[in-house]
Enzyme design. Sequence first.
Site, short mmCIF file in Angstrom:
data_model
loop_
_atom_site.label_atom_id
_atom_site.label_comp_id
_atom_site.label_asym_id
_atom_site.label_seq_id
_atom_site.Cartn_x
_atom_site.Cartn_y
_atom_site.Cartn_z
N GLU A 86 -16.67 52.56 70.54
CA GLU A 86 -15.22 52.44 70.70
C GLU A 86 -14.63 53.70 71.31
OE1 GLU A 86 -11.37 51.15 68.01
OE2 GLU A 86 -13.16 51.90 67.00
N GLU A 135 -11.10 44.56 60.42
CA GLU A 135 -10.31 44.24 61.61
C GLU A 135 -10.93 43.01 62.27
OE1 GLU A 135 -8.18 46.73 65.23
OE2 GLU A 135 -9.37 47.75 63.70
#
Length: 785
Positions: free
Chosen positions: A642, A362
Amino acid sequence: MSWTARFISSRDEGTAAPLFRREVVLPTGHGEVVSAVLRLAAHGVCEASIDGRPVSDELLAPGWTSYEWRTRYSEHDVTERVRGERFAIGIRVGNGWYRGRLGWEGARALYGSRLAVIAELRIRFADGHHHLVATDSEWRTSTGETIADDLYDGQRIDARRARPGWDRPGFDDSEWAHVEELPSDTSELVASTVPPVRRLREIAPASIAPSPSGRMIADFGEDIVGWVRVTVSGAAGSRITVRHAEVLEEGELAIRPLRSARATDEYTLSGGIDVFEPTFTFHGFRYAEIEGWPGWPAGSASDRVAADVATGLTAVVVGSDLPRIGRFSCSDPELTRLHENVVRSAQGNFLSLPTDCPQRDERLGWTGDIAVFAPTAAFLFDAQAFLADWLRDLALEQQANGGVVPYVVPDLFRHTGIPPALEPFDATAVWGDAAAWVPWALWQAYGDPAVLREAYPSMAAHARRVRSLLSADGVWDAGFQFGDWLDPTAPPDDPMAAAADPGVVATASAYRTARILSETAAVLGRSGDVAEFEAQAEALRAAFRRLFVSDRTITSDCATVYSLAIVFGLLDDDQLGWAGDRLAESVAASGHRISTGFAGTPFVLDALTLTGHLDDAYRLLLQRECPSWLYPVTLGATTIWERWDSMLPNGAVNPGEMTSFNHYAFGAVADWMHRSIGGLAPAEPGYRRILVEPRVGGGISWAETSLETPLGRASVRWELEGERAHLAVVVPPGSTALLRVGDLERELAGGSHELTVPVSPSVSAAAAPVPAPNPASLNSPRPVA
């Protein structure tokens, strides 16, 4: 300055990184060289050298921009390198973001299939004569030791294929191929204004030990971004593999969070002493698994081999070299560690652009992450040039999308298609609001209206797009929304399933954006737009109160909706009391554990503080049980996670498909720490006026905060002794400060000040509700009267 050079490329489009060289003989009779400047850019990432010496310490240049419209070029003063009669220029090029893999769908070469480089060396002699060396058809190309490279997958280097002397004069390049000149639109080339990516520091292994399966694991002691430099000798043709991961699970590398990213570097030895450094990739990792090291395993000699490995491994930390300007520490070592973790996560994810994570397939410029983190970033670092440059790409991508701010910048999904889970694509709250929230945060931090002036068309386009999406009721309750992303109550496989109604989050965010636009228009002297966006804001506020506020309750009755309503200024003064009480009840009902996601977390402590619930704010901040800010710290985290539970209490990695251990968004709490614990905040943009208002509580006995403001260094240190606080305050020249501590309110001029004031920490939060803050000044203190 116009370009004479052309983009040149190798006709061989294989996987090996191409090398380009040109030998130069300088004209004579003009005296000494008095200046030589090399301009350099690439389709890919490049490194240049002259006579075997790098021309700079930049890495992964020119970085990732929206290549369709903008490619940065850098300039390097190489005067001292070209004083001889003859020299050679060498340039190596890797795939980088231009031709490498991007995104989790496996897409490659989104911007083009041909790696290319463009360079101009402009030389001036003592008599005024100018000489130009430019990339053209006379350059030669071949390949070297890098046989494959990818940002996600790693780099493969075969030391047997090295070409010693290839970037020095006298090298025999007769068997090298001629380059191919490509059609060159040099109008896309823009001078770089951002700090380059560099090596920031180096770390030796904290330990080398076998895993349960017998694999060699190097632990570097902290979650970092970069690579491992390997120094080793062994049999020619033997191979060493280095695989990276952020955490261990049952003693082995936890590679599931990488998804499809291989994050593996492979080195083939030459037979001599080899030094491998994979500068065309980067990894997010703390642990490196080493396979193939000579002598491992070696039975009773394993300790000696481990020592040999330790001397041969060095972790190199890389990132955009943003100057550090803000600092914080306090008497609670875990809270200080939390702040350090925020700094590390920002440094790790500020690599060419503000990314979401550094380890998986990502590493994209998600707009929502920086929208909420920008005030923190602007305090910790001089981030103005870095984020202003990213905003230029946001505006270009937004224009290409018909006025809609994309989810990520540069906009990967414009090439690959929007993931089905994120459709239908249109403006979104918080994520799209980055167009307004980020430049406003830069204005508040640095006081330079130029960033507002440049970003204003993008800001206004987003606000107007949002207005077009409102329902007949005047609220934003239709279309796709990320909502309160990663609310801890959401299941691992559905991060959007938050407690907060997405329409409430979106409407509140739209109101804040409209207020920011009104304030920005006023700063820029756009009186007509002031009225337009003020009317838009007031209409949104009225609709929010009409549809979402009733019976002393806000729709979905959770911490996030109360936090946004309070901090954004959606409620009247007489409503703040019950809203703050209900928020405090909600926080207490959760056991003072976090119950907010991306949208609510940056504002929950401010909402509690502003409504007289400072004790609850501190209890929430200092909670150690999951979910909380300090829960990862208790497990040894060195960066921000996260997910609140990226690692579960039993040591297992969160089962969600999306899990990172280095993700700065929830680190936005550091902004409250700077202002409310440290007591240092801008009362006017750029700290022309400072608010010094430390809020004593939480059992913290001292705190200190400092910042290099545009006017000079400002700092606050306080220390408790019983019910008195000793303060040392530095106000930079040209600025003034308002000091508020306990019942004291005093004006401070530029200079150093020391004073002692009475405080009552146990009742410091028992104040009457304050007026609603100006939402445009969010993440700055409430305006000073």
